[in-house]
Design a protein around this motif. Structure first.
Motif, PDB file in Angstrom:
ATOM      1  N   ALA B 438      12.222  -8.662 -28.745  1.00 16.31           N
ATOM      2  CA  ALA B 438      12.562  -7.829 -27.591  1.00 16.31           C
ATOM      3  C   ALA B 438      14.073  -7.644 -27.524  1.00 16.31           C
ATOM      4  O   ALA B 438      14.840  -8.320 -28.204  1.00 16.31           O
ATOM      5  CB  ALA B 438      12.044  -8.472 -26.310  1.00 16.31           C
ATOM      6  N   LYS B 439      14.472  -6.715 -26.681  1.00 18.87           N
ATOM      7  CA  LYS B 439      15.890  -6.591 -26.372  1.00 18.87           C
ATOM      8  C   LYS B 439      16.196  -7.425 -25.141  1.00 18.87           C
ATOM      9  O   LYS B 439      15.332  -7.652 -24.285  1.00 18.87           O
ATOM     10  CB  LYS B 439      16.250  -5.125 -26.162  1.00 18.87           C
ATOM     11  CG  LYS B 439      16.324  -4.353 -27.480  1.00 18.87           C
ATOM     12  CD  LYS B 439      16.911  -2.987 -27.293  1.00 18.87           C
ATOM     13  CE  LYS B 439      17.127  -2.329 -28.656  1.00 18.87           C
ATOM     14  NZ  LYS B 439      17.504  -0.904 -28.488  1.00 18.87           N
ATOM     15  N   ILE B 440      17.421  -7.840 -25.071  1.00 20.97           N
ATOM     16  CA  ILE B 440      17.879  -8.597 -23.902  1.00 20.97           C
ATOM     17  C   ILE B 440      19.253  -8.073 -23.533  1.00 20.97           C
ATOM     18  O   ILE B 440      20.079  -7.793 -24.412  1.00 20.97           O
ATOM     19  CB  ILE B 440      17.902 -10.122 -24.186  1.00 20.97           C
ATOM     20  CG1 ILE B 440      18.404 -10.894 -22.962  1.00 20.97           C
ATOM     21  CG2 ILE B 440      18.734 -10.458 -25.421  1.00 20.97           C
ATOM     22  CD1 ILE B 440      18.213 -12.396 -23.063  1.00 20.97           C
ATOM     23  N   GLY B 455      21.526  -7.503 -26.629  1.00 22.54           N
ATOM     24  CA  GLY B 455      21.231  -8.219 -27.873  1.00 22.54           C
ATOM     25  C   GLY B 455      19.741  -8.257 -28.111  1.00 22.54           C
ATOM     26  O   GLY B 455      18.980  -7.448 -27.558  1.00 22.54           O
ATOM     27  N   LEU B 456      19.332  -9.214 -28.915  1.00 24.57           N
ATOM     28  CA  LEU B 456      17.924  -9.314 -29.324  1.00 24.57           C
ATOM     29  C   LEU B 456      17.392 -10.716 -29.042  1.00 24.57           C
ATOM     30  O   LEU B 456      18.136 -11.702 -29.139  1.00 24.57           O
ATOM     31  CB  LEU B 456      17.807  -9.024 -30.827  1.00 24.57           C
ATOM     32  CG  LEU B 456      18.147  -7.578 -31.221  1.00 24.57           C
ATOM     33  CD1 LEU B 456      18.621  -7.511 -32.668  1.00 24.57           C
ATOM     34  CD2 LEU B 456      16.943  -6.665 -30.998  1.00 24.57           C
ATOM     35  N   ILE B 457      16.124 -10.799 -28.691  1.00 28.31           N
ATOM     36  CA  ILE B 457      15.502 -12.093 -28.409  1.00 28.31           C
ATOM     37  C   ILE B 457      14.111 -12.154 -29.039  1.00 28.31           C
ATOM     38  O   ILE B 457      13.349 -11.184 -28.974  1.00 28.31           O
ATOM     39  CB  ILE B 457      15.459 -12.359 -26.894  1.00 28.31           C
ATOM     40  CG1 ILE B 457      14.912 -13.773 -26.613  1.00 28.31           C
ATOM     41  CG2 ILE B 457      14.637 -11.307 -26.142  1.00 28.31           C
ATOM     42  CD1 ILE B 457      15.165 -14.245 -25.188  1.00 28.31           C
ATOM     43  N   LYS B 458      13.833 -13.271 -29.656  1.00 31.44           N
ATOM     44  CA  LYS B 458      12.546 -13.461 -30.330  1.00 31.44           C
ATOM     45  C   LYS B 458      11.810 -14.615 -29.657  1.00 31.44           C
ATOM     46  O   LYS B 458      12.422 -15.562 -29.182  1.00 31.44           O
ATOM     47  CB  LYS B 458      12.788 -13.813 -31.803  1.00 31.44           C
ATOM     48  CG  LYS B 458      11.556 -13.714 -32.677  1.00 31.44           C
ATOM     49  CD  LYS B 458      11.887 -13.625 -34.157  1.00 31.44           C
ATOM     50  CE  LYS B 458      10.601 -13.694 -34.968  1.00 31.44           C
ATOM     51  NZ  LYS B 458       9.626 -12.651 -34.585  1.00 31.44           N
ATOM     52  N   GLY B 459      10.492 -14.484 -29.552  1.00 32.86           N
ATOM     53  CA  GLY B 459       9.711 -15.593 -29.040  1.00 32.86           C
ATOM     54  C   GLY B 459       9.560 -15.618 -27.536  1.00 32.86           C
ATOM     55  O   GLY B 459       9.056 -16.600 -26.985  1.00 32.86           O
ATOM     56  N   PHE B 460      10.011 -14.552 -26.862  1.00 34.71           N
ATOM     57  CA  PHE B 460       9.821 -14.512 -25.417  1.00 34.71           C
ATOM     58  C   PHE B 460       8.378 -14.101 -25.084  1.00 34.71           C
ATOM     59  O   PHE B 460       7.916 -14.290 -23.961  1.00 34.71           O
ATOM     60  CB  PHE B 460      10.822 -13.527 -24.785  1.00 34.71           C
ATOM     61  CG  PHE B 460      11.108 -13.795 -23.336  1.00 34.71           C
ATOM     62  CD1 PHE B 460      12.044 -14.751 -22.956  1.00 34.71           C
ATOM     63  CD2 PHE B 460      10.418 -13.117 -22.332  1.00 34.71           C
ATOM     64  CE1 PHE B 460      12.293 -15.016 -21.608  1.00 34.71           C
ATOM     65  CE2 PHE B 460      10.665 -13.379 -20.978  1.00 34.71           C
ATOM     66  CZ  PHE B 460      11.607 -14.330 -20.618  1.00 34.71           C
ATOM     67  N   GLY B 461       7.724 -13.532 -26.075  1.00 34.72           N
ATOM     68  CA  GLY B 461       6.303 -13.187 -25.908  1.00 34.72           C
ATOM     69  C   GLY B 461       6.056 -11.808 -25.316  1.00 34.72           C
ATOM     70  O   GLY B 461       4.919 -11.411 -25.091  1.00 34.72           O
ATOM     71  N   LEU B 544       2.382  -8.757 -19.678  1.00 30.72           N
ATOM     72  CA  LEU B 544       3.212  -8.213 -20.760  1.00 30.72           C
ATOM     73  C   LEU B 544       3.180  -9.119 -21.985  1.00 30.72           C
ATOM     74  O   LEU B 544       3.770  -8.787 -23.010  1.00 30.72           O
ATOM     75  CB  LEU B 544       4.666  -8.079 -20.294  1.00 30.72           C
ATOM     76  CG  LEU B 544       4.947  -7.168 -19.104  1.00 30.72           C
ATOM     77  CD1 LEU B 544       6.443  -7.111 -18.828  1.00 30.72           C
ATOM     78  CD2 LEU B 544       4.394  -5.764 -19.336  1.00 30.72           C
ATOM     79  N   GLY B 545       2.549 -10.295 -21.844  1.00 29.46           N
ATOM     80  CA  GLY B 545       2.434 -11.209 -22.977  1.00 29.46           C
ATOM     81  C   GLY B 545       3.249 -12.484 -22.845  1.00 29.46           C
ATOM     82  O   GLY B 545       3.186 -13.357 -23.714  1.00 29.46           O
ATOM     83  N   VAL B 546       4.004 -12.611 -21.768  1.00 29.32           N
ATOM     84  CA  VAL B 546       4.878 -13.780 -21.620  1.00 29.32           C
ATOM     85  C   VAL B 546       4.032 -14.969 -21.143  1.00 29.32           C
ATOM     86  O   VAL B 546       3.399 -14.891 -20.083  1.00 29.32           O
ATOM     87  CB  VAL B 546       6.019 -13.496 -20.619  1.00 29.32           C
ATOM     88  CG1 VAL B 546       6.959 -14.695 -20.540  1.00 29.32           C
ATOM     89  CG2 VAL B 546       6.770 -12.238 -21.019  1.00 29.32           C
ATOM     90  N   SER B 547       4.042 -16.044 -21.905  1.00 25.69           N
ATOM     91  CA  SER B 547       3.127 -17.148 -21.585  1.00 25.69           C
ATOM     92  C   SER B 547       3.838 -18.408 -21.100  1.00 25.69           C
ATOM     93  O   SER B 547       3.231 -19.458 -21.014  1.00 25.69           O
ATOM     94  CB  SER B 547       2.292 -17.482 -22.827  1.00 25.69           C
ATOM     95  OG  SER B 547       3.151 -17.885 -23.876  1.00 25.69           O
TER      96      SER B 547
END
Lengths: 588, 588
Positions: B438-440, B455-461, B544-547
């Motif tokens: 995702a973008k952050i 920036g960019l973020i990975k694993g936020f779901g 949205l998928g955030v767990s």
């Protein structure tokens, strides 16, 4: 603003803690009494930077460099420097002489009262006294004088003087305020208390003998300590009210053995403190200072860690000084004592503010000799020499006898009021040494100089001569007891000439004397000479018939506002129970 | 000068303590936990005068008169009111709503951080926040914000602002200063520390993960507490250095069960404290507040008296407030809690400053609703609405891929830096929801309004939509994470319209929102409504998928300066280890 200075100081400390630069002093291979956790830890090292501890732990060796002074403790025990939380430094010796013996045993911080110089020399006297405590091998803090006095005119410190003192960093609170005086004079003392607490500084208490609702009321005033309990039950009563109890073991009283069973009465000892409340030159030389108290606490059954806490962390926490003293931790002042083991309180090395000040009982840093101001050396301002007639007790009533209110000694310190029908001879009452009836007079020397009150005292043991001293407690008086008015006058006039001291006269000559020119309270002799002089005075008093263990102490305590029951000052006799001033002629 | 007022207040108190006038409130026939001695005493009574305790003991009945309100405890147990020593009150709820649940369980004093309002509204914001804490059923103290921030431009409180705060009585010290920032920026923080200690106020610490010489160096700076240990060994390390350890059991973390074995590791627990470090509205409603912690400590094996001390006297002593709170004694504030027995921490009666504020879980004194200043309600000062292109990541380098520095979620709070070669599409890097990329973005809303870093973020779901909040930790940013730039812009613009809040958007519409108009941090909804809204936001984020257990917490913590390792602010990505700010394009 000293922000810049502090920043550099802290940056240096951090650099040592991080191992970037070497420390100044390292003590390695020590057992360490951790007063915070109550642990004794083996294999510990401590490294300092200037006057502070930079790091502590099993690995502090990383802060050691070529320039670091290293002491290998060889498994000896490291404890924090001792703190005496309630001391009267302005009594008989200069700070410099006192420290020659007091600093070798591991005491690195002393909190002193200042009421003695205030009584006789006001705020400038206190400031001069505080100056004498600066730049010494150990660190002094002080309390501002509350000024409880037998003299009503002296009662209560001037608010402007209090403000001057409270603004100073070394002033940690208001000194002992005897409970009776506070409850008897709330209009005097509650504003002083409020002024002190507005500075977030504390109120030292003095609740000798208080119990029940009067102890509750005194605690409600906000006092946070008491050093007067003489029984374990009294300790418990105060601890339960949140009051820090200072167990007193000094020259005034020795209560530790009696009180020690408190250790089995409470689960939490954090509010127990050891203090001397003053120590005589002879006992200091003979027994030592705070190290004696800690050793005795252990000998009385206190756990060694608890005993050390009672002379370190607990005291620091009471005074809100635990951010800088009372424990061995980074950022704290480097006040450290190396002792053989946790049960043997004998200082091998004493470190104060990062400096080695003593080893094996030998001082390595000389105390500073302070030059006192001229005003501090001229405090016996009795305008004219006195004569025997100044101590007359004329009686103009009818009859051959007069009903007299007389001080009677019950112990060497405690008195009571007795009423005696005494013969009127030539229109006056006379001393009668053969029957242990002496005259007693208090002559103000500073506040209302020359004002004098004469009364009668029984049981002092004086069958001839006279004895006087300018260090009368809680007042600015010269106190004199005598079986002979001529000797009384001689004593007082000699003190006037010396600008302070203690004198014993017999048969028109001086039998023994000690000059105390600083505030009329303090000798500038060496401690060894001082002890000799005091012994001579004691002997001379004994020769007059006085059999108290310390006749001079018994004499100067007669003006004390905290000791029951009938006291004296330049205004008259003072009834301890109600604070009222009365004359020597008893009402019918 | 309030000497006169204090004198009268104290005289009234003394009169009650002496039995001259009756007290206001008496609790009789109670067991009493004496936190000073560690005793549990039967048959005790307490009597108050106004907001203070006048007398305590077996005989306090003498202070009861016709006008005295008497509560017969019937053998129930009386303990001091609890103190939360480290709380973030300026988080999601108003003090008034918070207290509806926090005050019923026995908490009577709260020490709160103020960094949140300072970040977004400066000193006037802090003063308005402090005003909201006045005249409430319980008593608040606060710390001045040190201002550790991911934004270098925000680092360190302004010295004039600090001076304003330190002069206030309710400011007890400087708030948490994260250790890395202090050691990385000594020129910023050591002067702030020196300024604080010059006021004799304390330095709250935050030494998460510090050990060895860095922990030593941080301690050497003078910090006196830490609430971050998560293991008993970390607690021990800090206690040994003289640091008060606050065992944290709140919504950020729950460490009490893990840490509880410290009770068997040290002989002295005086420097152990229980704290929440913040509590979520839902957990507050469900579990309660400090009473939950004390009960849990007992359930974890702490002695009940020790557990109570950890929430009362120990906290008061740490903050130098034990002259007024933390125990039941004459002169202390009448903060009292009646519980069934020493092992059952359930408040039957809560007395705060002498008033009965709650009985059996029901509040009897309504919290005050504060009217915040207009400036406090207008803190999202992003000058213009944003658009999708504001979150573009244009790449002008050669090739089809770009080496990117990406935030990767390791836990729901901890992140790490990863370097990914990402496809360049149309000259820019795109989010890739299908692959959990995702973008952050962090957009400043107060200090440099509108300044934005993406920036960019990975694993936020997050595989679709976007989520944003104006309560980003340690900064004055709106933080937004999204798989879709249009939804990101919609979130931020909705927050801008509401002047603060949390928003989840999906497919061009708002899926859930919560207005937080006070400082952009605090909702004015009732706590019940607030919990419902937060649940709706959580559900919308899950959609949205955030767990993560609390997606909003995970989001706003991404700007936090105290959590490892790669963080974000409006200036760029921030490397936790060295404090350096970097871009999203990875150096080769």
């Amino acid at each position: 603003m000293n922000g810049k200075k502090n920043r550099n100081r802290n940056q240096n400390l951090i650099d040592v803690a991080l191992g970037r630069t070497p420390g100044d002093l390292a003590i390695v291979n020590a057992r360490l009494v951790n007063v915070y956790t109550g642990e004794i830890l083996d294999g510990q090292s401590v490294c300092t930077c200037a006057d502070q501890i930079a790091c502590v732990g099993p690995d502090a060796g990383y802060a050691i460099g070529d320039a670091t002074t290293v002491i290998d403790a060889g498994g000896a025990t490291l404890i924090p420097g001792f703190i005496d939380g309630h001391m009267h430094v302005a009594s008989s010796f200069t700070a410099g002489e006192f420290l020659k013996y007091a600093a070798v045993g591991g005491t690195t911080t002393i909190v002193t009262e200042t009421l003695e110089p205030y009584s006789v020399a006001g705020i400038s006297g206190v400031l001069d006294f505080l100056a004498s405590l600066k730049d010494q091998p150990v660190t002094f803090f002080a309390t501002a004088p509350a000024m409880v006095s037998t003299s009503r005119g002296a009662m209560g410190i001037d608010p402007a003087d209090l403000e001057t003192l409270l603004a100073r960093e070394e002033i940690v609170g208001l000194g002992e305020s005897y409970w009776q005086a506070v409850l008897q004079n709330p209009d005097v003392f509650l504003p002083i208390f409020a002024q002190t607490t507005a500075h977030r500084k504390l109120l030292e208490g003095h609740s000798a003998g208080a119990r029940g609702n009067r102890l509750q009321a005194y605690a409600a005033c906000g006092v946070s300590s008491c050093h007067e309990p003489i029984k374990a039950d009294e300790v418990l009563d105060r601890l339960r009210l949140g009051i820090y109890v200072m167990i007193r073991e000094g020259s005034i009283r020795r209560d530790l053995a009696e009180i020690a069973r408190i250790k089995d009465m409470v689960a939490d000892t954090r509010r127990l403190i050891l203090t001397t409340d003053g120590i005589s030159p002879a006992e200091l030389m003979e027994m030592g200072y705070m190290e004696y108290l800690v050793q005795k606490a252990i000998d009385c059954g206190f756990d060694p860690v608890t005993a050390v806490q009672m002379a370190t962390l607990n005291v620091a926490e009471h005074f809100g000084l635990d951010d800088r003293i009372g424990g061995i931790a980074p950022g704290k002042t480097a006040d450290l004592v190396l002792i053989p083991d946790p049960r043997t309180i004998r200082a091998k090395v004493v470190v104060s503010r990062g400096r080695i000040i003593a080893r094996d009982g030998k001082l390595e840093v000389a105390p500073r000799k302070h030059t006192f101001a001229a005003a501090s050396l001229n405090t016996v301002r009795i305008p004219e020499p006195v004569g025997p007639s100044d101590f007359g007790l004329p009686f103009s009533g009818d009859g051959n006898t007069a009903a007299c209110r007389v001080i009677e000694m019950v112990t060497d310190l405690v008195t009571r009021e007795v009423r005696l029908d005494l013969a009127v001879t030539g229109g006056e009452i006379k001393a009668d040494g053969a029957n242990d009836l002496a005259k007693i007079a208090a002559i103000d020397r500073a506040r209302v100089p020359g004002k004098c009150f004469t009364g009668l005292i029984k049981g002092f043991g004086m069958n001839a001569g006279a004895m006087a001293c300018s260090a009368a407690w809680d007042t600015s008086c010269v106190i004199v007891v005598g079986a002979d008015e001529t000797d009384m006058a001689l004593c007082v006039n000699r003190i006037r000439e010396m600008q302070g001291g203690a004198v014993v006269c017999q048969a028109g000559r001086v039998a023994a004397e000690l000059a105390m020119p600083v505030f009329g309270l303090i000798s500038e002799l060496s401690l060894e000479e001082l002890v000799d002089r005091l012994k001579a005075i004691q002997q001379a008093a004994a020769d007059l018939g006085v059999s108290f263990p310390d006749p001079l102490l018994s004499l100067i305590a007669l003006t004390g506002a905290a000791i029951p029951f009938l006291r004296i000052c330049e205004e008259g006799l003072v009834n301890f129970k109600d604070g009222q001033t009365v004359g020597w002629v008893a009402e019918s």
